[in-house]
Design an enzyme around this catalytic site. Structure first.
Site, mmCIF file in Angstrom:
data_model
loop_
_atom_site.group_PDB
_atom_site.id
_atom_site.type_symbol
_atom_site.label_atom_id
_atom_site.label_comp_id
_atom_site.label_asym_id
_atom_site.label_seq_id
_atom_site.Cartn_x
_atom_site.Cartn_y
_atom_site.Cartn_z
ATOM 1 N N GLU A 180 -3.237 -0.954 -5.487
ATOM 2 C CA GLU A 180 -3.430 0.484 -5.338
ATOM 3 C C GLU A 180 -4.539 1.058 -6.227
ATOM 4 O OE1 GLU A 180 0.299 2.590 -5.453
ATOM 5 O OE2 GLU A 180 0.857 1.824 -3.485
ATOM 6 N N GLU A 220 2.840 -2.816 1.022
ATOM 7 C CA GLU A 220 4.012 -2.050 0.583
ATOM 8 C C GLU A 220 4.398 -1.025 1.641
ATOM 9 O OE1 GLU A 220 3.912 -0.182 -3.261
ATOM 10 O OE2 GLU A 220 2.922 -1.902 -4.214
#
Length: 476
Positions: free
Chosen positions: A194, A294
């Site tokens: 991320e 995710e």
């Protein structure tokens, strides 16, 4: 007897991932989040891992501190856990890693061997169960994003401003690639979780650099490259790197307390589809594999009103998302395997020593809404109202032109205020209160607390696991 290792590393072939014989492999699995990278909502502490560890060291002293965390790391994921995940038909486990297991910030040029011993144990357990692993670097010095899970302890991503930080992490990845280059059970490397690069160019430059350096020592393993702005934005990506899959994260607000309930309307299904298509537009346009690193809703506890109805909606949402991935043959890794009861496929039994000890603190932390993940300000209005005058003050005093300029803009001013006040300052101070619950504990008691995270001391979220089992059984 351990299964025979794959003959060669997995590799990218067009839009797919294939094995040594050219057979397409769809990776389906989960992540060991909360283990080699701890997170506040997963194990119960407030704020950031390094702050919590500092408070625990102060309370326990070095000997007990080392003992407790060594036992926690030992018990959290064992061959028993790997066998359980394999029994569901999952074939790939993502391993989130805190760089501090490998690098001491006061001695950054030395790669610590204990980091490899720790990760080797997980990789080996998964391999013995017949599962691939993906090594995910979840934290970076200075923070690669502004969130709690980068464990920087601040609200800025300073990694992008310091060449020294960037050099350090390239060197670490070279060391990791040397260590695992011949391990064909490792599906590949996820170099950065991320990323959130405000300039949208530094990330691509770092990817290009780290890819070149890794290939110099390990030309075979796949790299799984996250999009910018928390793996959701590929709009500024210019080129495709060789033997790389591109990773997006696909959380749906309808799976969280702040979102609207998912009831399966055509409009909601269309929204999920469009959100997914926006995130994978780059991959489809360039003809490269998609990996959803995710996704997944969170779940209501039995103490909450209509928890069965809420969770049924969340399971239906998950099923709809999985159907989207199936239609595209998208590989995925659901977040999350194990926690203390909010999102995990299994969760620590409320009657274990750890949960009994921390029950009052966990209730307080939830009421205060210190964790961003799943904060329920709609339920705890008294606390939420404390911050509303601050937000109103900012809105009144800052011109609309500048109010939402701060990256990431999607957080808006409310998100940035909560990040600084609740998730950073308030939570940092609360780390000492968390640690105080461990004061005076004996070695035996610390062992029992850590052992609460053993699989045999966890409750299995059967409805969730059956959904994953059924999807894993689908033909690719």
């Amino acid at each position: 007897m351990s299964p025979t290792p794959p003959k060669a590393c997995l590799r990218v072939d067009g839009t797919g991932i294939v094995d040594a014989d050219g057979n397409r492999i769809i990776l389906k699995g989960t992540a060991t989040g909360g283990h080699t990278n701890m997170e506040n909502f997963i194990t119960g502490y407030p704020g950031h891992e390094h702050e919590m560890r500092a408070a625990m060291l102060e309370v326990l002293g070095r000997e007990k501190y080392d003992f407790f965390f060594d036992k926690f790391l030992e018990y959290f994921f064992t061959p028993h856990d790997a066998s359980f995940l394999a029994s569901l038909g999952l074939n790939c486990i993502r391993i989130p890693i805190n760089y501090r297991h490998f690098i001491d910030d006061l001695n950054p040029s030395v790669i610590k061997p204990e980091g490899f011993r720790l990760i080797d144990r997980i990789v080996t357990a998964c391999a013995d169960a017949g599962m691939y692993t993906i090594l995910d670097m979840h934290t970076f010095p200075g923070g690669q994003n502004q969130g709690w899970h980068s464990d920087a302890g601040i609200h800025k991503a300073l990694f992008w401003n310091f060449k020294d930080f960037q050099n350090r992490m390239v060197d670490l990845w070279v060391a990791i690639a040397k260590h695992y280059r011949d391990n064909t059970w490792v599906a590949g490397y996820n170099p950065m979780n991320e990323p959130a690069d405000p300039d949208h160019v530094n990330l691509q430059a770092w990817y290009k650099r780290v890819e070149k350096e890794i290939r110099a020592v390990d030309p075979n393993h796949i790299l799984f490259l996250d999009g910018n702005t928390y793996a959701m934005d590929f709009s500024a990506f210019k080129e495709v790197l060789p033997n790389c899959a591109y990773a997006m994260h696909d959380y749906a607000s309808m799976g969280f307390p702040s979102g609207e309930p998912y009831v399966g309307t055509p409009e909601q299904k269309e929204f999920l589809q469009k959100s997914y298509e926006r995130k994978v537009e780059f991959m489809k346009g360039r003809g490269v594999p998609i990996w959803n690193g995710e996704f997944g809703p969170v779940y209501a506890s039995e103490a909450e009103h209509e928890y069965k109805k809420i969770n049924e909606q969340r399971y239906n949402l998950l099923g709809q998302q999985l159907s989207i991935y199936t239609s595209d043959k998208t590989s995925w890794s659901i977040w999350l395997y194990k926690d203390i009861g909010f999102q995990g496929m299994v969760y620590v039994n409320p009657e274990t020593p750890y949960m009994r000890l921390l029950k009052p603190f966990l209730e307080k932390k939830k009421r205060l809404g210190l964790d961003k993940w799943g904060r329920d300000d709609g339920r705890f209005r008294d606390v939420a109202q404390v911050y509303e005058p601050v937000i109103r003050h900012f809105r009144e005093e800052i011109s609309e032109r500048f109010l939402n300029r701060r990256y990431p803009q999607v957080w808006k001013i409310e998100g940035h205020i909560h990040r600084v006040l609740r998730e950073t300052l308030f939570s940092e101070i609360m780390c000492w209160e968390y640690a105080s619950f461990f004061e005076g504990k004996s070695m035996e008691e610390l062992d029992e607390l850590a052992a609460s995270f053993k699989l045999e001391n966890c409750v299995r979220r059967e409805e969730l696991n059956e959904i994953l089992r059924a999807d894993a059984a689908r033909a690719g």
